[in-house]
Design a protein around this motif. Sequence first.
Motif, PDB file in Angstrom:
ATOM      1  N   ALA A  75     107.699  -8.951  14.177  1.00 12.80           N
ATOM      2  CA  ALA A  75     106.305  -9.129  13.996  1.00 12.80           C
ATOM      3  C   ALA A  75     104.995  -8.697  15.075  1.00 12.80           C
ATOM      4  O   ALA A  75     104.035  -8.807  14.427  1.00 12.80           O
ATOM      5  CB  ALA A  75     106.385 -10.676  14.579  1.00 12.80           C
ATOM      6  N   SER A  81     105.270 -15.750  15.581  1.00 11.11           N
ATOM      7  CA  SER A  81     106.946 -15.463  15.619  1.00 11.11           C
ATOM      8  C   SER A  81     107.067 -17.285  15.713  1.00 11.11           C
ATOM      9  O   SER A  81     106.619 -17.591  17.304  1.00 11.11           O
ATOM     10  CB  SER A  81     108.114 -14.672  16.059  1.00 11.11           C
ATOM     11  N   GLU A 134     104.188 -15.811  20.597  1.00 13.34           N
ATOM     12  CA  GLU A 134     105.751 -16.241  19.849  1.00 13.34           C
ATOM     13  C   GLU A 134     105.413 -17.932  20.142  1.00 13.34           C
ATOM     14  O   GLU A 134     104.693 -18.398  21.094  1.00 13.34           O
ATOM     15  CB  GLU A 134     106.726 -16.059  20.796  1.00 13.34           C
ATOM     16  N   SER A 159     112.303 -16.939  13.961  1.00 10.12           N
ATOM     17  CA  SER A 159     113.011 -16.473  14.603  1.00 10.12           C
ATOM     18  C   SER A 159     113.555 -17.559  15.319  1.00 10.12           C
ATOM     19  O   SER A 159     113.913 -18.968  14.652  1.00 10.12           O
ATOM     20  CB  SER A 159     112.189 -15.440  16.181  1.00 10.12           C
ATOM     21  N   LYS A 183     111.552 -11.069  15.575  1.00  9.29           N
ATOM     22  CA  LYS A 183     110.436 -10.757  17.028  1.00  9.29           C
ATOM     23  C   LYS A 183     109.253  -9.882  16.830  1.00  9.29           C
ATOM     24  O   LYS A 183     108.991  -9.853  17.225  1.00  9.29           O
ATOM     25  CB  LYS A 183     111.145 -11.712  18.108  1.00  9.29           C
TER      26      LYS A 183
END
Lengths: 256, 258
Positions: free
Chosen positions: B167, B183, B248, B142, B164
């Motif tokens: 995911a 991500s 993330e 991303s 995002k």
Amino acid sequence: MNRIKNKVAIITGATSVGIGRETALRLSSEGALLIVTGRNEEEGKNTEDMVINQGGKCKYIKHDVSSEENWKEVIQETINIYGSIDYLINNAGQFWIKPISETSLDDFKQICSVNIDGTWLGMKHCLGKMNDGGAIVNVSSLMGQMGLPEGVGYCASKGAVTSMTKSVALEAAKRKIRVNALHPGVIWTTMVGGGEGGDENLKNFFIQETPIRMIGLPEHMADAILFLCASDYITGADINVDGGRLADGSMGSHAE
Amino acid sequence: MNSLKDKTIIVTGGGRGIGAAACKLLADEGANVIVTCRTTDEGLSIEKDILSRNMSAKFISHDVTEEESWQSVIEETLTLFPQIDAVVNNAGNYNFQSILDCTHQSFKSLINTSLDGCFLGLKFGTEAIRRHGKGGSIVMMSSVLAKIGAVNMSALSAAHGGVKLLAKAAACELGPEKIRINSIHPGLVDTYTDEEFKKNYPESLDSLKYEKDNIATIPFQRKASCDEIAEAIRFLVSDESVFMTGAEITIDGGLIAQ
């Protein structure tokens, strides 16, 4: 493996079977030189022995992270032993839950003094002594990003850790010092009633409410802390290692 | 170095930039790397580079927007290696245009490569990992544009925001099968020379000046290298991140912390 060979790391809260001790063993296995701190002298010595027994260099220093004097001593002794500081792992923390109406102001101040003041003091006194290009990892919590019933003291203090991480990251960027927050989910340590001999029913409950259907272990956090120490461009970031619990956004929705 | 020994990993967009750096790093860590992209000479060049170091790689021509192409990549991979352990959905397109200048066709084209391509990679990757039932890792590339807005980047923001949350949704759904989905969110990355950028993205030349003007706004005062993003990919496909899903990794030199 020598991603952080001969780098000097201070790890707080490394005096029990948990994230701190496991991080000490992991960073040492990659060649780091360690100072481990905490209040429990017997367990601190045990951590020191375990690192030395696997061939590493390590010194335990008794340390209350909420004491500014203690921090000054830890940093001075680190400089005396190794000459410099590259990494600070602000791991020491306190956890309890209690309804807000039954939480005294002293209770609240106590958890904040360990979780917030302890982290802040570490950054304040270490930054000036750290080598350029070093790293600080603040062990926050999933609860620094979401609410927990009866967890007002813990959530508030971890939220502060997450937030100040970003400010200090910006301040330290000119020296290429990276400052990041790690957000563990439920990690099976004594802090949550787990660890060796912990309640299996409780463990199964945590597993069922975590999307990846696993319990978090200290070694999972140690791997993430090593990753953050060794990564040159990550700063001001929040790294969740929680088995998908924050992504799921509905704690307990999977529990049966 | 063998943190990925015997794992078979598909990397889309592996012919250049971040994808190429990832292919080389994953191979150096012991993985069998399937290098996929549309541009045959670039893909073959990365395959050759890896093989020359006695590491394992195979280039397969691939259009990530086509289901049939994904099917072929999976089938060909499984003729070479016993199982697929991870998929790195790295292929994406680029667009730097104002909302009024960006045609609907350009917008759809960007979404098609960067979001639909990730969806198909997730879908076919999951099916492939399910065949052995031992779990695996899918990495979704991303951007910080999934978290902040930026002028002239509406299409990219829409695509990366979609990636995002795709995911995260997938992490919840596939967690019980030990299929992890995370991500990566780079800020500015030193991917191409100006000449390469002009050749690859002729519609987005204004971006070159934008990037140069904005380096000063990055707390670290520089772009990321492709190798630095590749290291996060390595971490996420390795067993060092087995408790990590739906998460993330932002790699931006502090850009969005301010």
